[in-house]
Write a protein that holds these residues in place. Sequence first.
Motif, PDB file in Angstrom:
ATOM      1  N   LYS A 165       0.825  -1.212   0.000  1.00 13.83           N
ATOM      2  CA  LYS A 165       0.000   0.000   0.000  1.00 13.83           C
ATOM      3  C   LYS A 165       0.862   1.266   0.000  1.00 13.83           C
ATOM      4  O   LYS A 165       0.439   2.316  -0.478  1.00 13.83           O
ATOM      5  CB  LYS A 165      -0.922   0.018   1.225  1.00 13.83           C
ATOM      6  N   LYS A 166       2.077   1.170   0.520  1.00 13.37           N
ATOM      7  CA  LYS A 166       2.974   2.328   0.583  1.00 13.37           C
ATOM      8  C   LYS A 166       3.699   2.572  -0.733  1.00 13.37           C
ATOM      9  O   LYS A 166       4.254   3.653  -0.948  1.00 13.37           O
ATOM     10  CB  LYS A 166       4.019   2.121   1.684  1.00 13.37           C
ATOM     11  N   LEU A 220       5.230   8.217  -6.288  1.00 12.93           N
ATOM     12  CA  LEU A 220       4.786   9.563  -6.641  1.00 12.93           C
ATOM     13  C   LEU A 220       5.658  10.622  -5.975  1.00 12.93           C
ATOM     14  O   LEU A 220       6.013  11.631  -6.592  1.00 12.93           O
ATOM     15  CB  LEU A 220       3.321   9.754  -6.237  1.00 12.93           C
ATOM     16  N   GLN A 221       6.007  10.392  -4.729  1.00 12.34           N
ATOM     17  CA  GLN A 221       6.854  11.352  -4.012  1.00 12.34           C
ATOM     18  C   GLN A 221       8.245  11.428  -4.638  1.00 12.34           C
ATOM     19  O   GLN A 221       8.813  12.514  -4.791  1.00 12.34           O
ATOM     20  CB  GLN A 221       6.967  10.966  -2.539  1.00 12.34           C
ATOM     21  N   ILE A 222       8.779  10.282  -5.024  1.00 18.02           N
ATOM     22  CA  ILE A 222      10.107  10.247  -5.653  1.00 18.02           C
ATOM     23  C   ILE A 222      10.081  11.002  -6.976  1.00 18.02           C
ATOM     24  O   ILE A 222      10.994  11.777  -7.291  1.00 18.02           O
ATOM     25  CB  ILE A 222      10.567   8.788  -5.862  1.00 18.02           C
ATOM     26  N   ARG A 239      -2.147  -4.755  -8.442  1.00 20.14           N
ATOM     27  CA  ARG A 239      -3.490  -4.786  -9.025  1.00 20.14           C
ATOM     28  C   ARG A 239      -4.519  -5.270  -7.999  1.00 20.14           C
ATOM     29  O   ARG A 239      -5.628  -4.732  -7.904  1.00 20.14           O
ATOM     30  CB  ARG A 239      -3.504  -5.702 -10.254  1.00 20.14           C
ATOM     31  N   ARG A 240      -4.130  -6.264  -7.233  1.00 14.08           N
ATOM     32  CA  ARG A 240      -5.041  -6.802  -6.214  1.00 14.08           C
ATOM     33  C   ARG A 240      -5.330  -5.762  -5.142  1.00 14.08           C
ATOM     34  O   ARG A 240      -6.465  -5.617  -4.670  1.00 14.08           O
ATOM     35  CB  ARG A 240      -4.421  -8.054  -5.600  1.00 14.08           C
ATOM     36  N   THR A 241      -4.301  -4.998  -4.764  1.00 14.02           N
ATOM     37  CA  THR A 241      -4.446  -4.020  -3.685  1.00 14.02           C
ATOM     38  C   THR A 241      -5.182  -2.768  -4.134  1.00 14.02           C
ATOM     39  O   THR A 241      -6.055  -2.266  -3.421  1.00 14.02           O
ATOM     40  CB  THR A 241      -3.057  -3.631  -3.144  1.00 14.02           C
TER      41      THR A 241
END
Length: 266
Positions: free
Chosen positions: A66-67, A73-75, A110-112
């Motif tokens: 999840k992280k 995006l932050q990178i 994809r599952r998450t």
Amino acid sequence: MQQIPLSGRNPVFQDTLNVKPHLLILNKMDLADLSNRQRILKKLEKVGMGNVLFTDCLRQRDENIKKLLPMVLQIIENKPRFNREESSDYCLMVIGVPNVGKSSLINSLRRTNLKKGRASRVGGEPGITKAVLTKIQVCERPMMYLLDTPGVLPPKIESVETGMKLALCGTILDHLVGEDIMADYLLYSLNRLGKFSYMEKYDLQAPSDDIHHVLKHIAVKLRKTQRVKAFTGLGNITVTIPNYTAAAYDFIRAFRKGELGQVMLD
């Protein structure tokens, strides 16, 4: 891969990673001894791998998965050259040596994030992914795609020991190295690290450095033996011969499944 976070990296990729936004994912954390996690992180940071995430993609719910996308995006945002305001979607590439869980990572994302099934074929041996696949969606907001790629080993492996670690973790086909040689190195590594779970697994009375003794015991325990007739001066006798190759395969398979305990080979 968690068990070989240093040996399991292809140094040929390093120049590319130095200029592109990147995240190092160390997968299969359920198999690794993470007691020296900080030492490993410091070594990785010295070679420019400061963004590291530990994952276990086979778990139905892995909090670290999840992280992953927020970290990505932050990178990217911290690299203005790659943060294009006119673009509303992102395309990422997953690279690494064979059999470290690249396809499993895509399926886990994809599952998450999408609650969808797997889109990339997975397997317990190297070479499942044969070519760069089409873009696979792994997130809707923001729209994000991943490219699954075949595992790539360096053209030259820097040392025999690195090669043995790669082979034990399944990045090289077993028959190219030899199950008996791999089993011998595995036994050496387990004894060096003080990991003696193999004694309980195979009902050994004490640790041993003799791979033939260990494999013979495993073969007898698993009934991987063959009875053959032998001709001697006393006449014909029946001799039980252990199947050392089958025993070595079971020993290696048990290690890869985590049945010999959590191990960090690096």
